[in-house]
Write a protein that holds these residues in place. Structure first.
Motif, PDB file in Angstrom:
ATOM      1  N   LEU A 139       0.824  -1.210   0.000  1.00 14.43           N
ATOM      2  CA  LEU A 139       0.000   0.000   0.000  1.00 14.43           C
ATOM      3  C   LEU A 139       0.856   1.257   0.000  1.00 14.43           C
ATOM      4  CD1 LEU A 139      -2.344  -1.043   2.987  1.00 14.43           C
ATOM      5  CD2 LEU A 139      -2.775  -1.420   0.545  1.00 14.43           C
ATOM      6  N   ASP A 140       0.401   2.285  -0.739  1.00 10.80           N
ATOM      7  CA  ASP A 140       1.038   3.601  -0.607  1.00 10.80           C
ATOM      8  C   ASP A 140       0.132   4.476   0.259  1.00 10.80           C
ATOM      9  OD1 ASP A 140      -1.051   4.327  -2.234  1.00 10.80           O
ATOM     10  OD2 ASP A 140       0.189   5.101  -3.865  1.00 10.80           O
ATOM     11  N   LYS A 141       0.530   5.731   0.411  1.00 17.53           N
ATOM     12  CA  LYS A 141      -0.195   6.636   1.307  1.00 17.53           C
ATOM     13  C   LYS A 141      -1.683   6.712   0.959  1.00 17.53           C
ATOM     14  CE  LYS A 141      -0.276  11.615   2.221  1.00 17.53           C
ATOM     15  NZ  LYS A 141       0.457  12.871   1.985  1.00 17.53           N
ATOM     16  N   LYS A 142      -1.958   6.831  -0.329  1.00 15.08           N
ATOM     17  CA  LYS A 142      -3.348   6.965  -0.762  1.00 15.08           C
ATOM     18  C   LYS A 142      -4.138   5.699  -0.408  1.00 15.08           C
ATOM     19  CE  LYS A 142      -5.817   8.722  -4.703  1.00 15.08           C
ATOM     20  NZ  LYS A 142      -5.988   7.933  -5.930  1.00 15.08           N
ATOM     21  N   ALA A 143      -3.544   4.553  -0.680  1.00 23.04           N
ATOM     22  CA  ALA A 143      -4.267   3.293  -0.454  1.00 23.04           C
ATOM     23  C   ALA A 143      -4.396   2.978   1.035  1.00 23.04           C
ATOM     24  CB  ALA A 143      -3.544   2.158  -1.173  1.00 23.04           C
ATOM     25  N   MET A 144      -3.429   3.386   1.828  1.00 26.12           N
ATOM     26  CA  MET A 144      -3.497   3.011   3.259  1.00 26.12           C
ATOM     27  C   MET A 144      -4.427   3.921   4.061  1.00 26.12           C
ATOM     28  SD  MET A 144       0.216   4.060   4.875  1.00 26.12           S
ATOM     29  CE  MET A 144       1.236   3.875   3.424  1.00 26.12           C
ATOM     30  N   GLY A 145      -4.606   5.147   3.613  1.00 28.00           N
ATOM     31  CA  GLY A 145      -5.505   6.058   4.332  1.00 28.00           C
ATOM     32  C   GLY A 145      -4.786   6.846   5.421  1.00 28.00           C
ATOM     33  N   ARG A 146      -5.536   7.836   5.920  1.00 27.40           N
ATOM     34  CA  ARG A 146      -4.961   8.869   6.768  1.00 27.40           C
ATOM     35  C   ARG A 146      -4.372   8.352   8.086  1.00 27.40           C
ATOM     36  NH1 ARG A 146      -8.113  12.371   9.842  1.00 27.40           N
ATOM     37  NH2 ARG A 146      -6.833  14.132  10.523  1.00 27.40           N
ATOM     38  N   ASP A 147      -5.153   7.556   8.840  1.00 29.88           N
ATOM     39  CA  ASP A 147      -4.680   7.111  10.161  1.00 29.88           C
ATOM     40  C   ASP A 147      -3.466   6.190  10.042  1.00 29.88           C
ATOM     41  OD1 ASP A 147      -6.524   8.518  11.628  1.00 29.88           O
ATOM     42  OD2 ASP A 147      -7.999   6.894  11.616  1.00 29.88           O
ATOM     43  N   TYR A 148      -3.506   5.324   9.057  1.00 28.86           N
ATOM     44  CA  TYR A 148      -2.412   4.373   8.855  1.00 28.86           C
ATOM     45  C   TYR A 148      -1.121   5.138   8.541  1.00 28.86           C
ATOM     46  CZ  TYR A 148      -0.674  -0.323   7.387  1.00 28.86           C
ATOM     47  OH  TYR A 148       0.001  -1.515   7.276  1.00 28.86           O
ATOM     48  N   PHE A 149      -1.230   6.119   7.639  1.00 27.01           N
ATOM     49  CA  PHE A 149      -0.037   6.896   7.279  1.00 27.01           C
ATOM     50  C   PHE A 149       0.464   7.701   8.482  1.00 27.01           C
ATOM     51  CE2 PHE A 149       1.919  10.688   5.113  1.00 27.01           C
ATOM     52  CZ  PHE A 149       3.032  10.009   4.645  1.00 27.01           C
TER      53      PHE A 149
END
Ligand code: FDA
Length: 501
Positions: A191-201
């Motif tokens: 996953l990249d930032k977009k795919a992982m979502g805000r909290d994950y990043f």
């Protein structure tokens, strides 16, 4: 859920289908001991009796990492991720308790791809910070990155925990400059930032390693540095006014010096060493030191002007003529055992107390402390913007370092470090007594597992010290969303919080 049966044979068979055999080093292999020790900095965790992995997987691309996660999930073998192997408790390659696990060692994934025009870079987790500094400066000597000093620390673990260094007052922590990341999650997805979502990043940028999967690479914003920077080292004995100089430094260094100037202090042998990096020339620095910090008595002869890259060599114990290629040397010395602890200071310690603190750093068995000034950019970011909560109001971080030679034949930690840490209690933050996750310390708490997952309550004991209560809770809720089954875990991993308590 993981099966409790030891299914290591099936795990290894599964790996063989997805990872070339030469990249899986098992206990029976003649190279196992050297591969396991390859990036280890603290020989305490190589001592007999240490709980070792079943194998070390050394991926050369993302699919190998994904295969390791999928096989591990399927056959009930946990993975510990290792980038630079410098974890202060060795949690990237050993387990405190009996456990069957494998290590995924990212040392083979270490490219640094610099985009000069955009002043960004993609850095693989297995690169050391020394390799990163070198690659960035060679691409453009006007670019650099704010991170730690020891060149062999790994980008993967270092960025996972924050990254404090000599430019954080000007540019913030490493994680304050992370723009994107590629992670393999507990389902084996990349996953990249977009795919992982805000909290994950958010969680990846300082929530500590291991808990959220395997970060393969990081996109960072590079920062501007002048062609010439200035460094100095000035030592003060007690007779030369070390106590008064340190007392004044506490409020001066974080707040009353330009952000381009960082002065850290090492207290050892009842002396204070003031180590400085200034993003400018000696001519610019001299009047600043003369007016703000005359007690140090800095003179032109103390100045060493050099490139920023050379300064990273110099401050780490080199000279102005040591070749910068030493930053590429990944060999670590295994000659001393170490134990580290940390604190944060928000109220300056009075000079009368420093008079009592200095004698702790004298005589046999005594180690040292390193004081790292905050303020500037690192202090201006809100506590919740990243998991690193030690922001506004922090004057400096204290790192306690005990070290003793391997020739003493005992890895037992000397009492000195616990005693000095106990002595310092009245002078440092309380409720919680804050600590830095990258200076990992199992004395402040260890997870307990209940019903197959790490208990939130056991994690709070150490987690609120590293992250503060609000950030710790957000980390645990994020863990609950991305790895509810708690596959990625160690003695201080973030517990999954699924229901709102
Ligand atoms: P290691 O590989 O041991 O990993 C550390 C933790 O992160 C482990 O839990 C591991 O499982 C996890 N992890 C590793 N790679 C991961 C990945 N790719 N994805 C997810 N999880 C991962 N710190 C600092 O801020 N400023 C400093 O100046 C220094 N200086 C310093 C000097 C020396 C000599 C040492 C030994 C340590 C420091 N440190 C430091 C502390 C350092 O930042 C900390 O130990 C880092 O976690 C080291 O990262 P490594 O990748 O080397 O560790």
């Amino acid at each position: 859920p993981l099966s409790s049966a030891d299914s290591s044979g099936e795990f290894l068979q599964c790996l063989a289908a997805g990872v070339p055999s030469q990249l899986v080093v098992t206990r029976g292999s003649s190279s196992f001991a050297s591969v396991l020790a390859s990036s280890v900095r603290n020989p305490r965790f190589l001592a007999p009796g240490t709980v070792r992995p079943l194998c070390v997987v050394t991926p050369t691309n993302a699919s190998h990492v994904q295969a390791a996660v999928l096989c591990g999930r399927r056959h009930g073998v946990r993975l510990r991720v290792r980038s630079g192997g410098h974890d202060y408790e060795g949690l990237s390659f050993r387990s405190v308790r009996q456990e069957v696990f494998a290590v995924v060692d990212l040392a083979g994934l270490r490219s640094v791809r610099v985009n000069r025009r955009a002043a960004t870079a993609w850095v693989d987790s297995g690169a050391t910070v020394g390799e990163m500094y070198y690659a960035v400066a060679k691409a453009d000597a006007g670019l650099a990155f704010p991170a730690g000093l020891c060149p062999t620390i790994g980008v993967g673990g270092h960025f996972s925990g924050g990254g404090i260094g000599m430019m954080m007052r000007k540019y913030g922590l490493s994680v304050d400059n992370v723009l994107d990341a590629m992670v393999v999650d507990a389902n084996g997805r990349l996953l990249d930032k977009k795919a992982m979502g805000r909290d994950y990043f958010w969680a990846l940028r300082g929530g500590g390693g291991e808990s959220f999967g395997i970060v393969l690479s990081w996109k960072v914003r590079l920062v501007a540095v002048p062609r010439t920077v200035t460094v100095f080292n000035i030592q003060k004995t007690l007779a030369q006014g070390a106590v008064d100089a340190v007392t004044k430094w506490q409020t001066l260094a974080p707040a009353a010096l330009p952000d381009e100037l960082t002065i850290r202090v090492v207290v050892q042998n009842k002396q204070a060493l003031f180590q400085s990096l200034y993003l400018g020339t000696c001519d610019q620095l001299l009047p600043v030191m003369g007016s703000r910090f005359p007690e140090l008595g800095m003179a032109r002869a103390d100045c060493r002007e050099m490139s920023w890259l050379q300064s990273m060599v110099y401050i780490n114990g080199g000279t102005s003529s040591t070749p910068v290629e030493v930053l590429l040397n990944r060999t670590t010395s295994l000659s001393v055992y170490t134990k580290n602890k940390s604190d944060y200071v928000k109220q300056a310690i009075p000079s009368a107390s420093w008079e009592r603190i200095f004698p702790w750093f004298d005589g046999a068995g005594a180690g040292l402390i390193i004081l790292e000034p905050h303020g500037g950019k690192v202090g201006s970011i809100a506590d919740g913007d990243t998991p690193y909560p030690h922001r506004s109001g922090v004057l400096y971080n204290i790192q306690y370092v005990a070290f003793w030679p391997v020739t003493t034949a005992t890895p037992a930690v000397p009492d000195w470090i616990k005693n000095v840490h106990a002595f310092m209690e009245p002078f440092v933050t309380s409720n919680p007594r804050e600590a830095y996750v990258n200076y990992r310390d199992l004395d402040i708490g260890e997870n307990a597992v209940a019903g197959g997952v790490t208990s939130y309550e056991s994690g709070r004991v150490w987690g609120e010290k590293y992250f503060g209560a609000a950030n710790f809770r957000r980390l645990a809720l994020t863990k609950g969303k991305v790895d509810a089954g708690d596959y990625f875990r160690n003695e201080q991993s973030i517990p999954p919080l699924v229901s709102i308590k």
